[in-house]
Scaffold this active site. Structure first.
Site, PDB file in Angstrom:
ATOM      1  N   ASP A 153     -14.148   6.533  -1.565  1.00 52.53           N
ATOM      2  CA  ASP A 153     -13.226   6.427  -0.438  1.00 52.53           C
ATOM      3  C   ASP A 153     -12.438   7.711  -0.211  1.00 52.53           C
ATOM      4  OD1 ASP A 153     -12.002   4.927   1.591  1.00 52.53           O
ATOM      5  OD2 ASP A 153     -10.280   4.539   0.309  1.00 52.53           O
ATOM      6  N   ASP A 154     -12.112   8.432  -1.274  1.00 53.04           N
ATOM      7  CA  ASP A 154     -11.289   9.633  -1.107  1.00 53.04           C
ATOM      8  C   ASP A 154     -12.083  10.771  -0.471  1.00 53.04           C
ATOM      9  OD1 ASP A 154      -8.771   8.718  -2.393  1.00 53.04           O
ATOM     10  OD2 ASP A 154     -10.156   8.399  -4.055  1.00 53.04           O
ATOM     11  N   TYR A 207       0.882  -1.170   0.000  1.00 52.31           N
ATOM     12  CA  TYR A 207       0.000   0.000   0.000  1.00 52.31           C
ATOM     13  C   TYR A 207       0.920   1.219   0.000  1.00 52.31           C
ATOM     14  CZ  TYR A 207      -4.160   2.649   1.629  1.00 52.31           C
ATOM     15  OH  TYR A 207      -5.200   3.530   1.763  1.00 52.31           O
ATOM     16  N   LYS A 215      -5.807  -1.931  -2.342  1.00 51.67           N
ATOM     17  CA  LYS A 215      -6.904  -1.676  -1.384  1.00 51.67           C
ATOM     18  C   LYS A 215      -7.678  -2.963  -1.111  1.00 51.67           C
ATOM     19  CE  LYS A 215      -7.059   3.066  -1.020  1.00 51.67           C
ATOM     20  NZ  LYS A 215      -7.626   4.122  -0.235  1.00 51.67           N
ATOM     21  N   ASN A 246      -0.360  11.497   0.036  1.00 51.35           N
ATOM     22  CA  ASN A 246       0.401  10.270  -0.231  1.00 51.35           C
ATOM     23  C   ASN A 246       1.040  10.350  -1.606  1.00 51.35           C
ATOM     24  OD1 ASN A 246      -0.463   8.972   2.187  1.00 51.35           O
ATOM     25  ND2 ASN A 246      -2.448   8.603   1.230  1.00 51.35           N
ATOM     26  N   ARG A 249      -6.168  10.128 -10.825  1.00 50.97           N
ATOM     27  CA  ARG A 249      -5.477  10.842  -9.731  1.00 50.97           C
ATOM     28  C   ARG A 249      -4.997   9.789  -8.748  1.00 50.97           C
ATOM     29  NH1 ARG A 249      -5.549  10.180  -4.889  1.00 50.97           N
ATOM     30  NH2 ARG A 249      -7.528  10.966  -4.137  1.00 50.97           N
ATOM     31  N   GLU A 307     -12.400   5.055  -6.310  1.00 45.47           N
ATOM     32  CA  GLU A 307     -11.084   5.385  -5.764  1.00 45.47           C
ATOM     33  C   GLU A 307     -10.249   6.159  -6.774  1.00 45.47           C
ATOM     34  OE1 GLU A 307     -10.192   4.130  -2.543  1.00 45.47           O
ATOM     35  OE2 GLU A 307      -8.629   5.637  -2.777  1.00 45.47           O
ATOM     36  N   ASP A 308      -9.651   7.220  -6.316  1.00 44.38           N
ATOM     37  CA  ASP A 308      -8.627   7.944  -7.076  1.00 44.38           C
ATOM     38  C   ASP A 308      -9.073   8.380  -8.481  1.00 44.38           C
ATOM     39  OD1 ASP A 308      -7.245   7.603  -4.758  1.00 44.38           O
ATOM     40  OD2 ASP A 308      -5.496   6.655  -5.630  1.00 44.38           O
TER      41      ASP A 308
END
Ligand SMILES: NC(=O)C1=CN([C@@H]2O[C@H](COP(=O)(O)OP(=O)(O)OC[C@H]3O[C@@H](n4cnc5c(N)ncnc54)[C@H](O)[C@@H]3O)[C@@H](O)[C@H]2O)C=CC1
Ligand SMILES: CC(=O)C(=O)O
Ligand SMILES: [Mg+2]
Length: 607
Positions: free
Chosen positions: A274-275, A112, A182, A417, A164, A253-254
């Site tokens: 999730d973000d 991760y 994830k 991150n 992203r 996600e992302d």
């Protein structure tokens, strides 16, 4: 050239696709990766038809782990360790999760953040094995058929378009590393069976010119599709996924701009982002503890956020709700936040703002525009500094020193991150606030000693909540993921610290306890689903809390006991053989001479 090939080469692209999509699925004759466990007994190997396909010796779990840890140590760089762990997951999945279970703190950073960041940057260069499903823009109109190619039943998917990835920008299909990583954590932390997870990566083109020109890049070379095209594609994808697996939980996600999809699907599908939401909840959890420790009442908190994107706005929204639960009006709660983006302080009189920034845009800046973080810090005199900006080092020594001058316990959360994008390191935060700060970062930093005391940084990362949100949604069979469920996950997290952790001023529980923490989060998410009336597993409603915990634990995949299922099947079969009821069919396994099957192997007992 055969006439078939000639026909295909002359056919319009759409026809080739059509033919391809309607090919009957081929059955994969090989045993699954979970059957190749060197700890499997001889009987189990015969039953699963893997006898002879693994070395003859039967391992104990301890010996397996010893071998794995030695191999891991022999790999020098994090990315080499990542590659080793990927192979292990794909060939001996239970062993991978047993290894992870006992070494969460050491292995999490390798599968991760931060290592998954490098893995994504180099995905096309390092690619060796399939690990998920890719849906391409060119497949639109046929997504349903492509999804049929996935050979397993699915309970949960993590989907990205790679646009992203962490703070690393648009990585196109190289973003697949994120769903893979994830979902590994869904399995390790919340016990969702590895076979029931679907890593999903969309190829909607990429704005990354370097990738488009890279001969090794494994995605399409087209520029990113338009927002309208993306919307139509996602509409089709959501319908196709839910048609094949009606109870599927879909985690976004992302994505570069995930607000429209969240708005569009959150009430009609079992989905969450999730973000925006997971991150909001996890920071809520750590923040509730930080507020208690800072001694500053919610009404006196002033939070400056560097970054006003999905994560920044998502976190600010969850904290606003917390302030409201603490007695502030919505207007007063919202005024505790000053968001800063690449243009400076987000204010109404600055010019046109993106929709998601409007809620927190200031209107009390008297026409003054504050362009730099330093200026905003001087203007606001914050108690809290959050970083969700993707800008490594943005919390400069000067800014950190000012935070320490203005506060007894400044809250410093550099959350971007991977580590290279963290707004400051733990060491810098401790050094420049003279050990006064309450700290959490998105990626892990090592423990350090300050004034003779060991200080351990908190990790404010959505990994503390998304596994429990997902499992809670699966077990309650919720029709949607409500704001109540998201808030409950963060509140449960803040409550899950042990007294010993609180005594050490920790904001987050020890990551090695993540499985227990995820059980607590799951329980609260289920209760919130019931409260909001979105649950379909109605029998759980009358269940007492202690029983619910037992139920959750029983439903969790446990890599230490999976082999027992096969052994039970084998034993059941042996019983039938004894009673002469098999009509001569010896299970799935091959017949081997008794002497070979019993030939001097030690069957592992020390489990
Ligand atoms: N700790 C955690 O659990 C999580 C951390 N993140 C991290 O948060 C970061 C941001 O993620 P998103 O909000 O989804 O991205 P985003 O692209 O939606 O937002 C980034 C924001 O940073 C701002 N920004 C960019 N350059 C800036 C500069 N020089 N000065 C000030 N602001 C600047 C942008 O204007 C934008 O508002 C990423 O690094 C991501 O890894 C995201 C989700 C969870
Ligand atoms: C942790 C996470 O979701 C991110 O950095 O995007
Ligand atoms: Mg993310």
């Amino acid at each position: 050239m055969s006439s078939q090939a000639r026909n295909n080469s002359a056919a319009p692209v759409a026809n080739i696709k059509h033919v391809h999509h309607h090919m009957p699925p081929r059955h994969n004759p090989l045993p699954s990766p979970w059957d190749y466990d060197t700890a499997n007994t001889i009987e189990a190997r015969k039953y699963t038809r893997t006898y002879g396909l693994t070395p003859p010796g039967v391992d104990t779990f301890e010996k397996q782990l010893q071998r794995c840890l030695a191999q891991l140590a022999a790999r020098k760089t994090p990315i080499e360790k990542y590659q080793y762990l990927s192979v292990l997951r794909n060939t001996n999945v239970h062993l991978f999760y047993r290894l992870l279970a006992g070494n969460v703190k050491e292995i999490c950073p390798l599968i991760y953040t931060p290592t998954v960041g490098e893995a994504c940057q180099r995905w096309s260069e390092l690619y060796t094995q399939p690990e998920g499903l890719y849906l391409s823009f060119e497949d639109r109109g046929h997504l349903h058929q492509v999804i049929q190619n996935w050979p397993h039943d699915v309970e949960i998917t993590v989907v990205t378009d790679g646009s992203r990835i962490l703070g690393l920008g648009d990585l196109g299909i190289n973003g697949m590393g994120i769903p893979v990583g994830k979902l590994s954590l869904y399995t390790a932390c919340a016990g969702i069976h590895p076979m029931k997870t679907l890593p999903l990566c969309l190829d909607l083109g990429t704005s990354n010119k370097e990738f488009r020109e890279d001969p090794l890049y494994l995605g399409s070379r087209r520029d990113k599709v338009t927002a309208e095209e993306e919307k139509e594609f996602l509409d089709e994808m959501m319908a196709a996924l839910t048609e094949r697996w009606p109870s599927i939980v879909i985690q976004y996600e992302d994505f570069k701009n995930p607000f429209p999809s969240l708005e569009r699907y959150q009430n009609t599908y079992t989905m969450f982002n999730d973000d925006i939401q997971g991150t909001g909840a996890v920071i809520l959890g750590g923040f509730i503890n930080a507020v208690k420790q800072s001694g500053v009442a919610p009404k006196d908190q002033r939070a400056v956020f560097l970054g006003a994107g999905s994560a920044g706005v998502g976190v600010a929204k969850q904290l606003t709700e917390f302030f409201m639960k603490e007695g502030l009006s919505e207007e007063d709660a919202k005024k505790r936040f000053w968001l800063v983006d690449s243009q400076g302080l987000v204010a109404h009189d600055r010019g046109k703002l993106a929709d998601h920034k409007l809620y927190f845009a200031r209107d009390d800046n008297d026409g003054q525009q504050y362009r730099s973080l330093e200026e905003v810090v001087e203007y606001v005199k914050p108690t809290i500094l959050m970083g969700l900006s993707t800008i490594g080092g943005a919390f400069t020594p000067k800014i950190l020193q000012r935070m320490a001058e203005m506060n007894d316990r400044p809250v410093i959360f550099p959350l971007s991150n991977p580590s290279s994008k963290s707004e400051c390191t733990f060491e810098e935060a401790i050094k420049y606030t003279n050990g006064k700060c309450l700290f959490a970062s998105g990626s892990p930093f090592p423990t350090l000693t300050h004034d003779g005391k060991d200080l351990t940084p908190g990790q404010g990362n959505n990994v503390y909540v998304f596994p429990g949100i997902g499992l809670g949604a699966i077990l309650s069979k919720s029709v949607s993921v409500t704001q109540g469920m998201i808030y409950a996950s963060g509140a449960a997290l803040s409550d899950s610290l042990l007294p010993s952790e609180t005594a050490e001023n920790w904001l987050y529980p020890d990551i090695n306890r993540i499985r227990d923490v995820s059980v607590v989060v799951t329980k609260h998410v289920i209760r919130a689903a019931q409260k909001d009336g979105v649950d379909r597993e109605l029998q759980l409603r009358g269940v007492r809390d202690e029983e619910l915990e037992v139920y959750v634990r029983q439903r969790m995949y446990d890599p230490f006991t999976e082999h027992e299922k096969v052994e039970e099947e084998v034993r059941g079969l042996a019983g039938l053989v004894g009673r002469g009821e098999t009509n001569g069919v010896a299970g799935k396994g091959v017949e081997v001479p008794v002497g070979v099957a019993n030939g001097g192997h030690v069957v592992g007992k020390e489990r």
